[in-house]
Design an enzyme around this catalytic site. Structure first.
Site, PDB file in Angstrom:
ATOM      1  N   THR A  16       6.684   8.323   1.036  1.00  0.00           N
ATOM      2  CA  THR A  16       7.588   7.771   1.214  1.00  0.00           C
ATOM      3  C   THR A  16       7.660   6.146   1.245  1.00  0.00           C
ATOM      4  O   THR A  16       6.951   5.793   1.983  1.00  0.00           O
ATOM      5  CB  THR A  16       8.486   8.310   2.708  1.00  0.00           C
ATOM      6  OG1 THR A  16       8.657   9.607   2.564  1.00  0.00           O
ATOM      7  CG2 THR A  16       9.741   7.350   2.975  1.00  0.00           C
ATOM      8  N   LYS A  72       8.584   3.499  10.246  1.00  0.00           N
ATOM      9  CA  LYS A  72       8.133   2.997   8.756  1.00  0.00           C
ATOM     10  C   LYS A  72       9.234   3.214   7.887  1.00  0.00           C
ATOM     11  O   LYS A  72       9.804   2.460   6.988  1.00  0.00           O
ATOM     12  CB  LYS A  72       6.909   3.581   8.208  1.00  0.00           C
ATOM     13  CG  LYS A  72       6.193   3.198   6.935  1.00  0.00           C
ATOM     14  CD  LYS A  72       6.862   3.766   5.767  1.00  0.00           C
ATOM     15  CE  LYS A  72       5.813   5.286   5.594  1.00  0.00           C
ATOM     16  NZ  LYS A  72       6.151   5.995   4.735  1.00  0.00           N
ATOM     17  N   LYS A 132      15.817   9.838   0.017  1.00  0.00           N
ATOM     18  CA  LYS A 132      14.943   9.992   1.323  1.00  0.00           C
ATOM     19  C   LYS A 132      15.399   9.200   2.483  1.00  0.00           C
ATOM     20  O   LYS A 132      15.384   9.603   3.556  1.00  0.00           O
ATOM     21  CB  LYS A 132      13.495   9.786   0.902  1.00  0.00           C
ATOM     22  CG  LYS A 132      12.523  10.085   2.165  1.00  0.00           C
ATOM     23  CD  LYS A 132      12.490  11.438   2.766  1.00  0.00           C
ATOM     24  CE  LYS A 132      11.703  11.634   3.809  1.00  0.00           C
ATOM     25  NZ  LYS A 132      10.209  11.712   3.388  1.00  0.00           N
TER      26      LYS A 132
END
Length: 299
Positions: A101, A244, A176
């Protein structure tokens, strides 16, 4: 890529990559792995009877498809570029697939660099966590050329229950981001519901049983509500990693001119929980925003 069974490389043997690479090897795809800690690559090789390289370039040398699943943008660049990065040895016509990711910006960067070397690229972040990786039941959202996705998708079935082509390069990462926005919102609502129910002296088990199959139901409710109520957070996806990911969401939203007030709120709550020592706890530790107990989860 050959018409025969493709040879693959897998870069990164964390809690996700280790079992994902194992599924590839077990499903008949000759797999060579690389991990920053060579001992872990050796352990994988012993467990799955696959090969390992001592550098990313060595692992990728003969691969038709190179998969990566590492930590963040900088980690990806560290295994892609330079004399020992995968691009130093990948052959023309091969495919680089990034399951990390990352930012959408990095996906576009890698697509450009790969294209100039005659290599195809897919940004393909995954959802499903450690359990999904171990059970071969991940969901994969993919950005890139549809024809490249069609070539790689049969291989990804080794560890995925669903793979969806979303759009051009960067679309997988943006999808995502939408996924993480949904999770953040659901967990905030679930945390508030549990705090409310506990204050009202409701039986949590009965409450969950009553509502989880209705309109309020979700994966988070079915799998995390009980553990949230029982102060169990030593599993799953750590909030250090979630922050994050939410950072990518908020940065991309700013570029798009989109306001994400709930995502910003949840990110701030997670930041406060990190300061209280919960950084390595599962994302469901969001419920701890409602008390002052600073006991951390197990790491």
């Amino acid at each position: 890529m050959t018409t025969q069974t493709p040879s693959v490389a897998f870069i990164g043997l964390g809690v996700m990559g280790f079992p994902m690479a194992g599924h590839l090897q077990k499903n008949g795809f000759p797999t060579t792995v690389y991990n920053r800690t060579t001992a872990k690559a050796e352990h994988w090789s012993e467990q799955y009877q696959g090969a390992f390289g001592t550098t990313p370039a060595e692992a990728a040398a003969h691969a038709d498809i190179v998969f990566m699943c590492v930590g963040n943008d900088d980690d990806v660049r560290s295994v892609v570029y330079g004399d020992i990065g995968v691009l130093a040895n990948m052959k023309k016509g091969s495919v680089l697939v990034d399951h990390t990711t990352t930012s959408a910006e990095l996906a576009l960067e890698l697509a450009d660099v790969c294209g100039r070397q005659g290599i195809q690229f897919l940004d393909a972040p995954v959802s499903g966590g450690q359990a999904g990786a171990e059970n071969g039941a991940l969901t994969i959202m993919v950005g890139g050329e549809p024809s490249v996705f069609e070539r790689v998708e049969p291989v990804m079935r080794a560890y995925a229950k669903a793979s969806q082509h979303i759009g051009p390069h960067g679309s997988g990462q943006r999808c995502k981001m939408a996924n993480q926005i949904c999770i953040a919102g659901v967990l905030q609502g679930l945390s508030e519901a549990i705090a409310f129910a506990q204050s009202a002296n409701l039986d949590i088990d009965k409450m969950i049983s009553a509502i989880q199959h209705g309109a309020a139901g979700s994966w988070q409710m079915s799998n995390r509500a009980h553990t949230m109520a029982d102060d169990q957070f030593d599993f799953g996806f750590a909030i250090d990693w979630m922050r994050k990911d939410l950072g990518f969401c908020l940065e991309e939203a700013a570029k798009l001119g989109v306001d994400l007030p709930l995502t910003q709120q949840v990110d701030q709550r997670y930041a406060q929980l990190q300061q209280r020592g919960f950084g390595r706890c599962d994302t469901s530790v969001l419920v701890k925003q409602f008390d002052s107990d600073d006991h951390s989860c197990q790491s």
